[in-house]
Design a protein around this motif. Structure first.
Motif, PDB file in Angstrom:
ATOM      1  N   PRO A 141       0.820  -1.212   0.000  1.00  0.00           N
ATOM      2  CA  PRO A 141       0.000   0.000   0.000  1.00  0.00           C
ATOM      3  C   PRO A 141       0.854   1.263   0.000  1.00  0.00           C
ATOM      4  CG  PRO A 141      -0.679  -1.519   1.739  1.00  0.00           C
ATOM      5  CD  PRO A 141       0.629  -2.010   1.221  1.00  0.00           C
TER       6      PRO A 141
ATOM      7  N   SER B  47      -6.262   4.162   6.294  1.00  0.00           N
ATOM      8  CA  SER B  47      -5.080   3.551   5.684  1.00  0.00           C
ATOM      9  C   SER B  47      -5.377   2.139   5.213  1.00  0.00           C
ATOM     10  CB  SER B  47      -3.904   3.545   6.668  1.00  0.00           C
ATOM     11  OG  SER B  47      -4.204   2.802   7.828  1.00  0.00           O
ATOM     12  N   GLU B  48      -4.543   1.656   4.292  1.00  0.00           N
ATOM     13  CA  GLU B  48      -4.774   0.370   3.651  1.00  0.00           C
ATOM     14  C   GLU B  48      -3.855  -0.712   4.193  1.00  0.00           C
ATOM     15  OE1 GLU B  48      -6.336   0.460  -0.706  1.00  0.00           O
ATOM     16  OE2 GLU B  48      -4.566   1.756  -0.600  1.00  0.00           O
TER      17      GLU B  48
ATOM     18  N   TYR C   8      -2.522  -4.673   2.837  1.00  0.00           N
ATOM     19  CA  TYR C   8      -2.525  -5.742   1.837  1.00  0.00           C
ATOM     20  C   TYR C   8      -2.267  -7.057   2.566  1.00  0.00           C
ATOM     21  CZ  TYR C   8      -2.217  -2.392  -2.068  1.00  0.00           C
ATOM     22  OH  TYR C   8      -2.465  -1.395  -2.979  1.00  0.00           O
TER      23      TYR C   8
ATOM     24  N   HIS D  42       1.305  -2.921   6.082  1.00  0.00           N
ATOM     25  CA  HIS D  42       0.577  -1.659   6.238  1.00  0.00           C
ATOM     26  C   HIS D  42       1.579  -0.601   6.720  1.00  0.00           C
ATOM     27  CE1 HIS D  42       0.478  -3.232  10.381  1.00  0.00           C
ATOM     28  NE2 HIS D  42      -0.171  -4.285   9.902  1.00  0.00           N
TER      29      HIS D  42
ATOM     30  N   GLY E 286      -7.291  -6.870  -0.041  1.00  0.00           N
ATOM     31  CA  GLY E 286      -6.986  -5.563   0.512  1.00  0.00           C
ATOM     32  C   GLY E 286      -7.974  -5.246   1.618  1.00  0.00           C
TER      33      GLY E 286
ATOM     34  N   ARG F 285      -9.021  -2.055   4.771  1.00  0.00           N
ATOM     35  CA  ARG F 285      -8.880  -0.632   5.063  1.00  0.00           C
ATOM     36  C   ARG F 285      -9.377  -0.335   6.472  1.00  0.00           C
ATOM     37  NH1 ARG F 285     -11.105   1.306   0.833  1.00  0.00           N
ATOM     38  NH2 ARG F 285      -9.190   1.813  -0.266  1.00  0.00           N
TER      39      ARG F 285
ATOM     40  N   THR G 115     -11.946  -4.887   1.853  1.00  0.00           N
ATOM     41  CA  THR G 115     -12.516  -3.996   0.850  1.00  0.00           C
ATOM     42  C   THR G 115     -12.376  -4.523  -0.569  1.00  0.00           C
ATOM     43  OG1 THR G 115     -10.421  -2.764   0.808  1.00  0.00           O
ATOM     44  CG2 THR G 115     -12.171  -1.920   2.245  1.00  0.00           C
ATOM     45  N   ASN G 116     -11.414  -5.413  -0.788  1.00  0.00           N
ATOM     46  CA  ASN G 116     -11.167  -5.896  -2.147  1.00  0.00           C
ATOM     47  C   ASN G 116     -10.615  -7.303  -2.093  1.00  0.00           C
ATOM     48  OD1 ASN G 116     -10.883  -5.807  -4.979  1.00  0.00           O
ATOM     49  ND2 ASN G 116      -8.753  -5.208  -4.795  1.00  0.00           N
TER      50      ASN G 116
END
Length: 239
Positions: free
Chosen positions: A69, A78-79, A81, A110, A204, A206, A219-220
């Motif tokens: 990210p 913030s993200e 992975y 992160h 992903g 968040r 989120t993904n």
């Protein structure tokens, strides 16, 4: 269980319905998908017992851990992975209360916050966690890391990092090299894994921009190894 994704992307199960998966010594083999970023394109997921350790591994098309990210300088919004192994384990098997949700091992990156045990730093490297996932329609991916309601005192592992969610930060050996992600866990820490089933996911997440529950949402979804989160993998001894 079906992962739900944002409108315009559709259901993960639908998006992956045409993938054919095959058992590989009770691991999960999945055809490569050029539409998925190479570092998240799962082609094989396994858990084996080897010399007193459970070795969780995910092989991707290329460049494991290369995508990370972008740092924002803020915790909120913030993200994260992640390479994730959802399992059939009970939450009590990894130090939480019983029957709390889907127990998953996750290797995460992160850059905007630390969540290591005992206040140590880990924002600059890939590292492993146990997490407990629950369904939540407020999350674009349909799942969240389970929140701890304010004022409650649930059972938590010794290496819980202090966040108000069901997450653990044990210091397990975590390696990412070439196309492979691996985590080595002493079997004495997780004896129940011997009879567990599992799957593989790249995703992903968040942090909620308002820091309210749900605090950490999926989120993904990049890819699900089985195509439908059916946990077809079985733990076997290494050859």
């Amino acid at each position: 269980m079906v992962f739900h994704t944002p409108r315009g992307i559709g259901l993960v199960a639908t998006a992956l319905c045409c993938l054919s998966t095959a058992a590989a010594a009770h691991g999960i083999k999945t055809p490569a998908d050029q539409a998925v970023t190479a570092s998240f394109d799962i082609v094989e997921t396994r858990i084996v017992s080897d010399h007193g350790h459970a070795v969780f591994s995910t092989r991707v098309r290329a460049d494991a851990g290369k995508a990370t990210p972008q740092a924002t300088g803020k915790f909120e919004g913030s993200e994260v992975y992640a390479y994730v192994w959802p399992t059939s384990l009970d939450s009590a098997d990894v130090g939480f209360e019983k029957d709390q949700g889907i127990v998953a091992l996750a290797v995460t990156f992160h850059p905007d916050f630390d969540d290591a045990a005992r206040g140590e730093k880990n924002r600059d490297r890939w590292h492993s966690h146990w997490v407990v996932l629950n369904e939540d329609k407020a999350c674009p991916g349909g799942l969240k890391v389970k929140d701890i309601p304010e004022g409650t005192k649930p059972r938590l592992p010794e290496t819980w990092p202090g966040a108000p969610i069901l997450i653990d930060s044990p210091d397990y050996r975590t390696d990412l090299k070439a196309d492979l992600v691996e985590v080595h866990i002493p079997l004495e820490k997780i004896g129940a894994i011997a009879t567990a089933s599992f799957d593989g996911v790249t995703a992903g997440l968040r942090i909620n921009a308002n820091l309210h529950a749900p605090l950490l949402c999926i989120t993904n979804i990049h890819k699900v190894a089985s195509g439908n989160l059916s946990l077809p993998g079985k733990v076997v001894p290494a050859k």
